[in-house]
Design a protein around this motif. Structure first.
Motif, PDB file in Angstrom:
ATOM      1  N   VAL A 205      31.280 -18.919  -1.177  1.00  0.00           N
ATOM      2  CA  VAL A 205      31.268 -17.699  -0.387  1.00  0.00           C
ATOM      3  C   VAL A 205      32.602 -17.008  -0.611  1.00  0.00           C
ATOM      4  O   VAL A 205      33.656 -17.654  -0.555  1.00  0.00           O
ATOM      5  CB  VAL A 205      31.079 -18.020   1.114  1.00  0.00           C
ATOM      6  CG1 VAL A 205      31.113 -16.760   1.949  1.00  0.00           C
ATOM      7  CG2 VAL A 205      29.785 -18.769   1.330  1.00  0.00           C
ATOM      8  N   PRO A 206      32.620 -15.680  -0.837  1.00  0.00           N
ATOM      9  CA  PRO A 206      33.899 -15.001  -1.027  1.00  0.00           C
ATOM     10  C   PRO A 206      34.753 -15.053   0.236  1.00  0.00           C
ATOM     11  O   PRO A 206      34.249 -14.877   1.336  1.00  0.00           O
ATOM     12  CB  PRO A 206      33.515 -13.557  -1.366  1.00  0.00           C
ATOM     13  CG  PRO A 206      32.049 -13.476  -1.366  1.00  0.00           C
ATOM     14  CD  PRO A 206      31.482 -14.797  -1.022  1.00  0.00           C
ATOM     15  N   LYS A 207      36.046 -15.306   0.041  1.00  0.00           N
ATOM     16  CA  LYS A 207      36.939 -15.405   1.191  1.00  0.00           C
ATOM     17  C   LYS A 207      37.313 -14.029   1.724  1.00  0.00           C
ATOM     18  O   LYS A 207      37.518 -13.867   2.920  1.00  0.00           O
ATOM     19  CB  LYS A 207      38.195 -16.153   0.791  1.00  0.00           C
ATOM     20  CG  LYS A 207      39.066 -16.559   1.962  1.00  0.00           C
ATOM     21  CD  LYS A 207      40.058 -17.590   1.544  1.00  0.00           C
ATOM     22  CE  LYS A 207      39.435 -18.937   1.750  1.00  0.00           C
ATOM     23  NZ  LYS A 207      40.256 -19.975   2.256  1.00  0.00           N
ATOM     24  N   ARG A 208      37.404 -13.043   0.834  1.00  0.00           N
ATOM     25  CA  ARG A 208      37.759 -11.690   1.244  1.00  0.00           C
ATOM     26  C   ARG A 208      36.777 -10.682   0.647  1.00  0.00           C
ATOM     27  O   ARG A 208      36.154 -10.946  -0.377  1.00  0.00           O
ATOM     28  CB  ARG A 208      39.164 -11.342   0.762  1.00  0.00           C
ATOM     29  CG  ARG A 208      40.235 -12.261   1.277  1.00  0.00           C
ATOM     30  CD  ARG A 208      41.519 -11.503   1.525  1.00  0.00           C
ATOM     31  NE  ARG A 208      42.544 -12.387   2.026  1.00  0.00           N
ATOM     32  CZ  ARG A 208      42.753 -12.628   3.316  1.00  0.00           C
ATOM     33  NH1 ARG A 208      41.986 -12.083   4.223  1.00  0.00           N
ATOM     34  NH2 ARG A 208      43.724 -13.425   3.686  1.00  0.00           N
ATOM     35  N   LYS A 209      36.699  -9.521   1.290  1.00  0.00           N
ATOM     36  CA  LYS A 209      35.830  -8.442   0.802  1.00  0.00           C
ATOM     37  C   LYS A 209      36.413  -7.883  -0.496  1.00  0.00           C
ATOM     38  O   LYS A 209      37.627  -7.680  -0.594  1.00  0.00           O
ATOM     39  CB  LYS A 209      35.746  -7.342   1.856  1.00  0.00           C
ATOM     40  CG  LYS A 209      34.922  -6.151   1.447  1.00  0.00           C
ATOM     41  CD  LYS A 209      34.898  -5.105   2.548  1.00  0.00           C
ATOM     42  CE  LYS A 209      34.118  -3.904   2.096  1.00  0.00           C
ATOM     43  NZ  LYS A 209      34.074  -2.869   3.138  1.00  0.00           N
ATOM     44  N   THR A 210      35.572  -7.651  -1.475  1.00  0.00           N
ATOM     45  CA  THR A 210      36.019  -7.042  -2.731  1.00  0.00           C
ATOM     46  C   THR A 210      36.313  -5.567  -2.473  1.00  0.00           C
ATOM     47  O   THR A 210      35.465  -4.840  -1.953  1.00  0.00           O
ATOM     48  CB  THR A 210      34.934  -7.161  -3.801  1.00  0.00           C
ATOM     49  OG1 THR A 210      34.577  -8.535  -3.949  1.00  0.00           O
ATOM     50  CG2 THR A 210      35.407  -6.637  -5.129  1.00  0.00           C
TER      51      THR A 210
END
Length: 61
Positions: free
Chosen positions: A3-8
């Motif tokens: 899961v991505p840790k931060r928003k792109t």
């Protein structure tokens, strides 16, 4: 699960998508009538290809 840790960011996303643009199709001039047509195709105006009449445009009209 990954899961991505931060928003792109939008800048990073758009940098990745810079090569997704459409290209202008290649155009050539007809040797017989001089109109603009796609290369390696029969001319839609006069019906000639490579100096030979392939489609009789008078009969189709």
């Amino acid at each position: 699960m990954a899961v991505p840790k931060r928003k792109t960011s939008t800048a990073r996303r758009d940098k990745r998508r810079t090569h997704w643009k459409m290209d202008v199709p290649a155009m050539a001039t007809c040797d017989h009538c001089g109109s603009v047509k796609r290369p390696h195709r029969v001319c839609p105006v006069c019906g000639f290809y490579n100096g030979v009449e392939v489609v009789d445009m008078k009969a189709e009209a």
